[in-house]
Scaffold this motif. Structure first.
Motif, mmCIF file in Angstrom:
data_model
loop_
_atom_site.group_PDB
_atom_site.id
_atom_site.type_symbol
_atom_site.label_atom_id
_atom_site.label_comp_id
_atom_site.label_asym_id
_atom_site.label_seq_id
_atom_site.Cartn_x
_atom_site.Cartn_y
_atom_site.Cartn_z
ATOM 1 N N GLY A 230 42.818 36.204 43.132
ATOM 2 C CA GLY A 230 42.910 35.654 41.796
ATOM 3 C C GLY A 230 43.340 34.209 41.823
ATOM 4 N N HIS A 231 43.838 33.735 40.660
ATOM 5 C CA HIS A 231 44.205 32.336 40.520
ATOM 6 C C HIS A 231 45.681 32.202 40.190
ATOM 7 C CE1 HIS A 231 41.880 33.971 37.074
ATOM 8 N NE2 HIS A 231 42.967 33.685 36.408
ATOM 9 N N ASP A 232 46.261 31.068 40.576
ATOM 10 C CA ASP A 232 47.699 30.883 40.399
ATOM 11 C C ASP A 232 48.046 30.256 39.059
ATOM 12 O OD1 ASP A 232 46.784 28.336 40.872
ATOM 13 O OD2 ASP A 232 47.828 28.089 42.780
ATOM 14 N N ARG A 233 47.036 29.960 38.232
ATOM 15 C CA ARG A 233 47.301 29.491 36.871
ATOM 16 C C ARG A 233 46.214 30.033 35.947
ATOM 17 N NH1 ARG A 233 45.908 24.995 39.766
ATOM 18 N NH2 ARG A 233 48.093 24.391 39.913
ATOM 19 N N THR A 234 46.578 30.277 34.700
ATOM 20 C CA THR A 234 45.624 30.799 33.728
ATOM 21 C C THR A 234 44.471 29.820 33.568
ATOM 22 O OG1 THR A 234 47.409 31.933 32.558
ATOM 23 C CG2 THR A 234 45.349 31.615 31.362
ATOM 24 N N SER A 235 43.234 30.326 33.626
ATOM 25 C CA SER A 235 42.081 29.440 33.558
ATOM 26 C C SER A 235 40.940 30.111 32.806
ATOM 27 C CB SER A 235 41.627 29.043 34.967
ATOM 28 O OG SER A 235 41.307 30.195 35.727
ATOM 29 N N ILE A 236 39.964 29.299 32.445
ATOM 30 C CA ILE A 236 38.780 29.772 31.743
ATOM 31 C C ILE A 236 37.745 30.245 32.756
ATOM 32 C CG2 ILE A 236 36.879 29.077 30.223
ATOM 33 C CD1 ILE A 236 39.507 29.125 28.762
ATOM 34 N N GLY A 237 37.051 31.347 32.448
ATOM 35 C CA GLY A 237 35.975 31.791 33.327
ATOM 36 C C GLY A 237 35.792 33.298 33.305
ATOM 37 N N ASP A 238 34.580 33.726 33.511
ATOM 38 C CA ASP A 238 34.236 35.152 33.568
ATOM 39 C C ASP A 238 34.322 35.603 35.019
ATOM 40 O OD1 ASP A 238 33.168 37.681 33.393
ATOM 41 O OD2 ASP A 238 31.135 37.023 32.898
ATOM 42 N N THR A 239 35.294 36.468 35.331
ATOM 43 C CA THR A 239 35.459 36.925 36.716
ATOM 44 C C THR A 239 35.147 38.403 36.883
ATOM 45 O OG1 THR A 239 37.810 37.531 36.565
ATOM 46 C CG2 THR A 239 37.296 35.207 36.989
ATOM 47 N N LEU A 240 34.662 39.068 35.824
ATOM 48 C CA LEU A 240 34.316 40.482 35.934
ATOM 49 C C LEU A 240 33.199 40.647 36.963
ATOM 50 C CD1 LEU A 240 34.629 43.402 34.812
ATOM 51 C CD2 LEU A 240 32.782 42.835 33.212
ATOM 52 N N GLN A 241 33.406 41.550 37.924
ATOM 53 C CA GLN A 241 32.402 41.758 38.954
ATOM 54 C C GLN A 241 32.369 43.207 39.395
ATOM 55 O OE1 GLN A 241 33.700 39.134 42.158
ATOM 56 N NE2 GLN A 241 34.895 40.752 43.099
ATOM 57 N N ALA A 242 31.263 43.576 40.008
ATOM 58 C CA ALA A 242 31.093 44.921 40.560
ATOM 59 C C ALA A 242 30.757 44.805 42.036
ATOM 60 C CB ALA A 242 29.989 45.667 39.824
ATOM 61 N N HIS A 246 29.511 47.168 49.756
ATOM 62 C CA HIS A 246 29.969 45.894 50.321
ATOM 63 C C HIS A 246 29.147 44.701 49.835
ATOM 64 C CE1 HIS A 246 32.684 48.020 53.103
ATOM 65 N NE2 HIS A 246 31.727 48.928 53.129
ATOM 66 N N ALA A 247 28.493 44.837 48.688
ATOM 67 C CA ALA A 247 27.726 43.730 48.124
ATOM 68 C C ALA A 247 27.985 43.661 46.627
ATOM 69 C CB ALA A 247 26.238 43.914 48.394
ATOM 70 N N HIS A 248 27.816 42.458 46.070
ATOM 71 C CA HIS A 248 27.991 42.299 44.632
ATOM 72 C C HIS A 248 26.873 43.034 43.893
ATOM 73 C CE1 HIS A 248 31.388 39.591 44.726
ATOM 74 N NE2 HIS A 248 30.795 38.888 45.676
ATOM 75 N N ALA A 249 27.204 43.597 42.732
ATOM 76 C CA ALA A 249 26.258 44.361 41.940
ATOM 77 C C ALA A 249 26.440 44.004 40.467
ATOM 78 C CB ALA A 249 26.470 45.867 42.168
ATOM 79 N N ASP A 250 25.548 44.485 39.635
ATOM 80 C CA ASP A 250 25.607 44.233 38.194
ATOM 81 C C ASP A 250 26.709 45.095 37.572
ATOM 82 O OD1 ASP A 250 25.216 43.915 35.477
ATOM 83 O OD2 ASP A 250 23.102 44.479 35.491
ATOM 84 N N PRO A 251 27.739 44.480 36.967
ATOM 85 C CA PRO A 251 28.820 45.289 36.395
ATOM 86 C C PRO A 251 28.400 46.093 35.171
ATOM 87 C CG PRO A 251 29.143 42.973 35.880
ATOM 88 C CD PRO A 251 28.007 43.037 36.841
ATOM 89 N N PHE A 252 27.237 45.762 34.580
ATOM 90 C CA PHE A 252 26.787 46.473 33.384
ATOM 91 C C PHE A 252 25.712 47.510 33.683
ATOM 92 C CE2 PHE A 252 28.405 42.362 31.805
ATOM 93 C CZ PHE A 252 29.416 42.851 31.005
ATOM 94 N N ALA A 253 25.481 47.792 34.956
ATOM 95 C CA ALA A 253 24.523 48.816 35.359
ATOM 96 C C ALA A 253 25.253 49.976 36.026
ATOM 97 C CB ALA A 253 23.495 48.223 36.320
ATOM 98 N N ALA A 254 24.796 51.181 35.755
ATOM 99 C CA ALA A 254 25.299 52.400 36.412
ATOM 100 C C ALA A 254 26.821 52.480 36.430
ATOM 101 C CB ALA A 254 24.745 52.488 37.832
ATOM 102 N N PRO A 255 27.478 52.404 35.265
ATOM 103 C CA PRO A 255 28.941 52.495 35.268
ATOM 104 C C PRO A 255 29.415 53.819 35.861
ATOM 105 C CG PRO A 255 28.063 52.838 33.047
ATOM 106 C CD PRO A 255 26.928 52.348 33.894
#
Length: 346
Positions: A230-242, A246-255
């Protein structure tokens, strides 16, 4: 019984059809509850790997750090060991083995809701006691709390900027798939100015847990180590991930079939702990923290004891400490009772 993704997809789609789009946090909570229900997601055959599974060195240094702090705080006999979200129990197993050599052998309390992971933890930590939530932990004694990659999986709230307003970011079901949409404007004070489309995240569940445990630590003594990315200070940005296999995936698919996480706001956690009266230390980068605790010396000792594993140990050392690996993105924040000294590594 674990629900398959189509079942959760149908349930969430029906819920949205009946009541309208749901907050991102509700979607994330439902997805992760299903994902972890009866699944061991760790290791090469799973979806991801955590620091304790990379090397015993990680857990050992955590255990020695807290054993040292406990000894310098008068070695209270009634102290309890706590881990939040213990995975397979590897971290506490390694930590308590090392701590035992320093005279610390406390009762073990684990906050875990997954039956599958509880079974794995029981094999490594016989005699442990389990709790559904942090609120059920002992309130009558000092606590030594460890939370490694725990807060990132708690449901995150998102706001999205539209024009002059911040709006709740929601999940809708459209054309056979989940999509993020902007909801009603929020009238909360203290929200920053930002460009159109900016996303601001908060984690009320994480703040509530830190507030709860910091209050107990202030009242009874103890400390808590939080390790996460994470980050050491509050910041703007979308960090939601799936993450899946062992690979990044779509967080809005196959919940329910993949792990959903978001970056931890360490500044917000530290502020919550301080507001409860606790001392805070850090955050510091994981690589610097482990190096200060003696990671290089421990790696060298293991390599001398098992020369055939030299390359493996060196690779684990790099994975844990190198800035290009986990060393910089992962941070460590400590919370301690006002009367307890500063933990090593900060």
């Amino acid at each position: 019984m674990t629900r398959a993704s189509p079942d959760l997809t149908s349930e969430l789609a029906a819920r949205i059809a009946a009541g309208g789009p749901i907050p991102i946090a509700d979607y994330m909570a439902a997805a992760n509850a299903t994902y972890y229900a009866e699944r061991d997601p760790l290791g090469a055959a799973g979806d991801f790997i955590t620091a304790p599974e990379i090397s015993q060195m990680f857990g050992e240094l955590i255990g020695l750090c807290l054993a040292d702090l406990w000894a310098r705080s008068g070695a209270p006999a009634d102290v309890a060991w706590v881990e939040l979200g213990p995975g397979r129990g590897t971290l506490s197993h390694d930590a308590l083995r090392a701590a035992g050599r320093a005279g610390l052998a406390p009762p073990v309390h684990l906050v875990e809701t997954s039956p599958a992971l509880r079974a794995a933890q029981a094999r490594l930590l016989p005699g442990a006691r389990w709790h559904e939530a942090a609120a059920g932990l002992p309130a009558d004694r000092p606590l030594l709390v460890v939370a490694n990659e725990f807060f990132d999986a708690l449901p995150v709230r998102q706001l999205v900027r539209e024009g002059a307003a911040w709006r709740e970011r929601l999940v809708d079901w459209r054309d056979g798939r989940f999509v993020a949409v902007a909801g009603t404007a929020v009238a909360e004070k203290g929200l920053p100015e930002a460009e159109d489309g900016a996303i601001l995240e908060a984690n009320p569940a994480a703040l509530a847990i830190v507030t709860e445990l910091a209050g107990r630590i202030v009242a009874r003594g103890g400390a808590m180590l939080m390790v996460d990315y994470g980050h050491d200070r509050t910041s703007i940005g979308d960090t939601l991930q799936a993450v899946s296999r062992h690979a990044h995936a779509d967080p809005f698919a196959a919940p329910g079939t993949r792990d959903l996480t978001a970056h931890v706001d360490f500044a917000a956690l530290a502020a919550a702990a301080a507001a409860a009266g606790a001392r805070t230390h850090g955050p510091v980068e994981q690589g610097a923290f482990l190096t200060a605790l003696g990671l290089a010396q421990r790696a060298a000792a293991l390599a001398r004891a098992a020369p055939a594993r030299g390359d493996e140990i060196a690779a684990a050392y790099r994975r844990l400490a190198d800035p290009a690996e986990m060393g910089r993105l992962f941070k460590v924040l400590a919370v301690s009772a006002p009367s307890w000294p500063q933990p090593a590594g900060f």
